[in-house]
Design a protein around this motif. Structure first.
Motif, short mmCIF file in Angstrom:
data_model
loop_
_atom_site.label_atom_id
_atom_site.label_comp_id
_atom_site.label_asym_id
_atom_site.label_seq_id
_atom_site.Cartn_x
_atom_site.Cartn_y
_atom_site.Cartn_z
N ARG A 284 -5.75 2.75 -6.69
CA ARG A 284 -4.59 2.29 -5.93
C ARG A 284 -4.63 0.78 -5.65
N LEU A 285 -5.79 0.20 -5.78
CA LEU A 285 -5.99 -1.15 -5.28
C LEU A 285 -5.27 -2.23 -6.09
N THR A 286 -5.12 -2.04 -7.40
CA THR A 286 -4.55 -3.11 -8.22
C THR A 286 -3.15 -3.49 -7.76
N ARG A 287 -2.25 -2.50 -7.67
CA ARG A 287 -0.87 -2.83 -7.29
C ARG A 287 -0.81 -3.34 -5.85
N ALA B 180 -3.22 -4.95 -4.21
CA ALA B 180 -3.82 -6.28 -4.14
C ALA B 180 -2.89 -7.34 -4.70
N VAL B 181 -2.19 -7.03 -5.79
CA VAL B 181 -1.26 -8.01 -6.37
C VAL B 181 -0.12 -8.29 -5.40
N ALA B 182 0.46 -7.25 -4.79
CA ALA B 182 1.55 -7.45 -3.83
C ALA B 182 1.07 -8.27 -2.64
N THR B 183 -0.15 -7.99 -2.17
CA THR B 183 -0.71 -8.73 -1.04
C THR B 183 -0.94 -10.19 -1.41
N GLY C 211 2.53 -12.09 -1.67
CA GLY C 211 3.16 -12.25 -0.36
C GLY C 211 2.41 -13.24 0.51
N SER C 212 1.09 -13.20 0.47
CA SER C 212 0.29 -14.11 1.29
C SER C 212 0.48 -15.56 0.87
N ILE C 213 0.60 -15.80 -0.43
CA ILE C 213 0.85 -17.16 -0.91
C ILE C 213 2.17 -17.68 -0.34
N ARG D 17 -9.60 6.83 5.49
CA ARG D 17 -9.48 6.35 4.11
C ARG D 17 -8.41 5.26 4.01
N LEU D 18 -7.32 5.41 4.76
CA LEU D 18 -6.29 4.38 4.76
C LEU D 18 -6.81 3.10 5.42
N ASN D 19 -7.67 3.24 6.42
CA ASN D 19 -8.29 2.06 7.02
C ASN D 19 -9.13 1.31 6.00
N GLY D 20 -9.75 2.04 5.08
CA GLY D 20 -10.51 1.38 4.02
C GLY D 20 -9.62 0.55 3.11
N LEU D 21 -8.48 1.13 2.71
CA LEU D 21 -7.52 0.36 1.91
C LEU D 21 -7.01 -0.85 2.67
N LYS D 22 -6.70 -0.64 3.94
CA LYS D 22 -6.22 -1.74 4.78
C LYS D 22 -7.24 -2.87 4.82
N ALA D 23 -8.51 -2.53 4.96
CA ALA D 23 -9.56 -3.55 5.01
C ALA D 23 -9.63 -4.34 3.70
N ALA D 24 -9.52 -3.64 2.58
CA ALA D 24 -9.57 -4.32 1.28
C ALA D 24 -8.38 -5.25 1.10
N MET D 25 -7.20 -4.81 1.49
CA MET D 25 -6.01 -5.66 1.38
C MET D 25 -6.10 -6.85 2.32
N SER D 26 -6.71 -6.65 3.47
CA SER D 26 -6.87 -7.76 4.42
C SER D 26 -7.80 -8.82 3.86
N VAL D 27 -8.78 -8.41 3.06
CA VAL D 27 -9.65 -9.39 2.41
C VAL D 27 -8.84 -10.26 1.45
#
Length: 250
Positions: A73-76, A78-81, A84-86, A175-185
């Motif tokens: 799930r992380l690729t899409r 991470a790219v969106a994050t 948007g962050s830029i 598990r969603l908190n784990g995804l949230k943490a990765a996206m926050s990085v």
């Protein structure tokens, strides 16, 4: 900074990292601590964004099992994050300090609202939706929009991420908190690079706050099942509303 201000920033960084891992909204503690040292709100905002990067690394390491299980799930996400962050970071650097002073009380109140409604978001977990192509498209657009906010201000961004994820992914809260943490990085890495190169970062404060957020983030990931999040959330919201009032009238 004086000795007392250094202690204040260190304690705020520790709390920020832990709160971000457990509930979201930790920047609402570190940001005002930086303002209290005499920084302008714009400088405090970019310094806060850079300082929280190690904290997100720490919480991601604490959630490493949950993240590795969801690599597909992380690729899409991470790219969106990233995109948007830029956009959010560029918008912030295009904003004058005077204009940011006017908008920051509203941003703090908005972030406090997000922290306050997190329990309602969390209740959606357990009512999973099917992962259809349409759902994934909506998810990517929503994460991009949230990341624009994250690049611009960022407080309670984790709550927004969690809200989007809980409505579009049939997984449990941890598990969603784990995804949230990765996206926050990803979001904080963009802030680190852009603000580090072009923003008014106060590096002395970063040197104090960043290690503290790392320790707090790692500890918070492990404490997330034990701490009463409602008590923590109420404290952050009350503090944030008071801060918004102070910034609006000073």
């Amino acid at each position: 900074m004086s000795g007392g201000e250094m202690v204040l920033v260190a304690l705020a960084g520790l709390a920020c990292g832990a709160i971000n891992a457990m509930a979201g909204g930790g920047s609402l503690v570190l940001f005002p601590a930086l303002v209290a040292t005499g920084m302008g709100t714009l400088a405090a905002n970019v310094t806060n964004s850079v300082s929280t990067w190690p904290g997100y690394l720490g919480s991601s390491y604490g959630f490493r099992e949950e993240i590795l299980d969801q690599r597909h799930r992380l690729t899409r996400l991470a790219v969106a994050t990233l995109l948007g962050s830029i956009v959010g970071c560029v918008l912030l650097l295009s904003t004058s300090t005077e204009a940011f002073d006017q908008v920051v009380p509203v941003l703090v109140l908005f972030a406090a609202l997000l922290v306050a409604i997190q329990p309602f978001v969390a209740r959606r977990v357990g009512e999973p939706v099917e992962a259809s192509p349409w759902t994934r498209r909506v998810q990517v657009v929503a994460i991009f929009a949230a990341s624009v906010y994250g690049g611009y201000f960022g407080a309670a961004l984790g709550v927004v991420f969690l809200g989007v994820l809980s409505l579009t992914i049939p997984e449990g809260l941890r598990r969603l908190n784990g995804l949230k943490a990765a996206m926050s990085v990803v979001d904080s890495t963009v802030s680190l690079v852009i603000f580090g190169l072009f923003g008014p970062v106060q590096w002395a404060a970063v040197a104090i706050a960043a290690p503290a957020t790392l320790i707090g983030g790692y500890a918070g990931a492990h404490l997330s099942r034990q701490v009463n999040e409602n008590v923590l959330r109420i404290g952050v919201v009350v503090f944030s509303v008071g801060l918004a009032g102070y910034l609006a009238f000073t």
